[in-house]
Design an enzyme around this catalytic site. Structure first.
Site, PDB file in Angstrom:
ATOM      1  N   HIS A 165       0.834  -1.302   0.005  1.00  0.00           N
ATOM      2  CA  HIS A 165      -0.058   0.082   0.105  1.00  0.00           C
ATOM      3  C   HIS A 165       0.862   1.312  -0.011  1.00  0.00           C
ATOM      4  CE1 HIS A 165      -3.887  -2.129   0.669  1.00  0.00           C
ATOM      5  NE2 HIS A 165      -3.248  -3.007   1.361  1.00  0.00           N
ATOM      6  N   ARG A 212     -12.615 -28.891  12.779  1.00  0.00           N
ATOM      7  CA  ARG A 212     -13.834 -29.317  12.274  1.00  0.00           C
ATOM      8  C   ARG A 212     -14.525 -28.270  11.103  1.00  0.00           C
ATOM      9  NH1 ARG A 212     -14.637 -30.788  17.668  1.00  0.00           N
ATOM     10  NH2 ARG A 212     -15.613 -28.881  18.244  1.00  0.00           N
ATOM     11  N   ASP A 269       6.017 -10.906   9.107  1.00  0.00           N
ATOM     12  CA  ASP A 269       6.654  -9.972  10.108  1.00  0.00           C
ATOM     13  C   ASP A 269       6.632 -10.380  11.413  1.00  0.00           C
ATOM     14  OD1 ASP A 269       3.931  -9.903  10.403  1.00  0.00           O
ATOM     15  OD2 ASP A 269       3.500  -7.671  10.128  1.00  0.00           O
ATOM     16  N   ASP A 291       2.430  -6.197   2.544  1.00  0.00           N
ATOM     17  CA  ASP A 291       1.102  -5.352   2.819  1.00  0.00           C
ATOM     18  C   ASP A 291       1.506  -4.342   3.487  1.00  0.00           C
ATOM     19  OD1 ASP A 291      -1.565  -5.056   3.075  1.00  0.00           O
ATOM     20  OD2 ASP A 291      -1.768  -6.375   4.806  1.00  0.00           O
ATOM     21  N   ALA A 296      -3.766  -3.551  11.200  1.00  0.00           N
ATOM     22  CA  ALA A 296      -4.140  -2.668   9.781  1.00  0.00           C
ATOM     23  C   ALA A 296      -2.629  -2.694   8.911  1.00  0.00           C
ATOM     24  CB  ALA A 296      -4.187  -1.228  10.448  1.00  0.00           C
ATOM     25  N   GLY A 297      -2.608  -3.679   8.034  1.00  0.00           N
ATOM     26  CA  GLY A 297      -1.545  -3.764   7.435  1.00  0.00           C
ATOM     27  C   GLY A 297      -0.175  -3.913   8.271  1.00  0.00           C
TER      28      GLY A 297
END
Length: 392
Positions: free
Chosen positions: A73, A237, A257, A283, A317-318
């Site tokens: 991003h 399951r 990370d 990311d 968040a990223g």
């Protein structure tokens, strides 16, 4: 002509992977931006070296294909959604310092005015030679995702898959994330993407095992956006989307990370996928490369401390991960060896995007996208299409 000597070359092993070869020299042409040949260093006599325009001494470091980051991003205070040439230039320069030679700037779940401006900006960047990693297309992460599993994506902007929104950018978008349950059994959107050469990925989804497996095997959605994140946890399951990805020939993105995926989880994925179809991604968000503190992602405040970036409610968040660290972490956590880790950042993403014929390995005739590094992944030099864009 340029030659790289005294390096440990990471090259195809003649099977499915890479191996390290020593005492070989790599020659490439700056004018065409392509690899010319790989020859025994014994052939590089003093006379031969004098005929070479430029000699790069790798000083015992690894000489690798340039890393490919298909999910990024932003970095250094800039984000793909800023939709400015300066933002992508900054991101591209930063990526080169981490060994990355090609990127897919990644959009967020947002209104289409913002998304379209970002995609227009990526289209223009694809035409330019940047002073860093090359922009080879865009990754569209949302808005065709699940509200229940949107994570740090803003649920207000989530909407059903709509080919009319994608079709004008079929020349730009190379990778697109969707939640398959939002198709409600109509896979015409996926068919259109496949025909346009857009790789469809499952992610930010509530899909169960059966739905996900059908999407993979019958409709060719063989890419998974950051496995384990943005989807139901694996349960013995109810294996869900994670189980379907690990149980089929799916390319799985991994954010190594040590926040998004525990080191043991990384090792388990490596073993279950038998070392194949793993794509290392960052990311990374605009806070990458900056000190801890407050940042932003998709119009929401993000708080960064160490390697962890979260929304105010604690939602991850990223990341602030870089590809050199991803490779180092993955190598240490799995014990796979540096050549195998490099495959996950070069060959596999190139194959997933259908561009392995021109990049992703040190092969004569391919682009001279080359990264030189020491130790696990200490970047020394990054070369994009024959041009040195970073030197430590």
């Amino acid at each position: 002509m340029t030659v790289i000597i005294n390096g440990r070359l990471i090259v195809p092993d003649g099977q499915d992977g890479f191996m390290v070869e020593e005492h070989k020299a790599l020659l490439f042409r700056e004018d065409t931006g392509t690899i010319e040949s790989i020859v025994p260093e014994g052939q590089m006599t003093a006379g031969a070296l004098r005929a070479i325009d430029n000699v790069i001494d790798a000083e015992g470091g690894y000489v690798s294909p340039g890393f490919i980051n298909v999910h990024i991003h932003g970095a250094m205070g800039c984000d793909t959604m800023d939709a400015t040439p300066e933002a992508l230039e900054t991101i591209a320069r930063h990526q080169a310092t981490t060994g990355v030679t090609s990127i897919l700037p990644t959009t967020m779940t947002y209104d289409f005015d913002h998304i379209n401006r970002a995609l227009d900006n990526v289209r223009e960047a694809m035409k330019r030679e940047l002073d860093g990693a090359a922009v080879i297309g865009a990754n569209m992460e949302g808005p065709f995702i699940s509200r229940e599993r949107c994570g740090a994506q803003k649920a207000d902007y989530v909407q059903p898959p709509d080919w009319s929104k994608v079709e004008p950018y079929r020349d730009v978008i190379r990778l697109l994330t969707l939640a398959p349950e939002e198709l409600h059994g109509d896979y015409s959107f996926v068919d259109n993407c496949n025909k346009a050469g857009i790789v469809v990925s499952m992610g930010h989804s509530t899909a169960d095992y059966n739905l996900a497996r059908r999407a993979i095997l019958q409709y060719g959605i063989t890419h998974l956006t950051h496995i384990f994140n943005g989807m139901a946890p694996f349960h013995h399951r109810t294996p869900g989307l994670v189980g379907a990805a690990l149980d089929t020939d799916s390319d799985c993105e991994m954010i190594c990370d040590n926040v998004h995926l525990h080191s043991v989880t990384q090792r388990l994925i490596w073993r279950m996928k038998q070392g194949r179809q793993i794509i290392l991604v960052t990311d990374s968000i605009r806070a990458t490369g900056l000190p801890d503190g407050e940042s932003e992602l998709g119009g929401q405040k993000v708080f960064v401390k160490g390697q962890c970036a979260t929304l105010a409610d604690g939602t991850i968040a990223g990341s602030v991960l870089t590809m050199d660290r991803a490779i180092a972490n993955f190598t240490a956590n799995t014990g796979c060896g540096i050549a195998a880790a490099v495959v996950c950042a070069t060959k596999t993403p190139a194959q997933s995007l259908g561009i392995y014929g021109r990049c992703g390995s040190l092969t004569p005739g391919k682009q001279a996208d080359i990264t030189i590094f020491r130790n696990a992944a200490e970047i020394v030099m990054t070369i994009v299409r024959g041009k040195t864009v970073y030197r430590k």
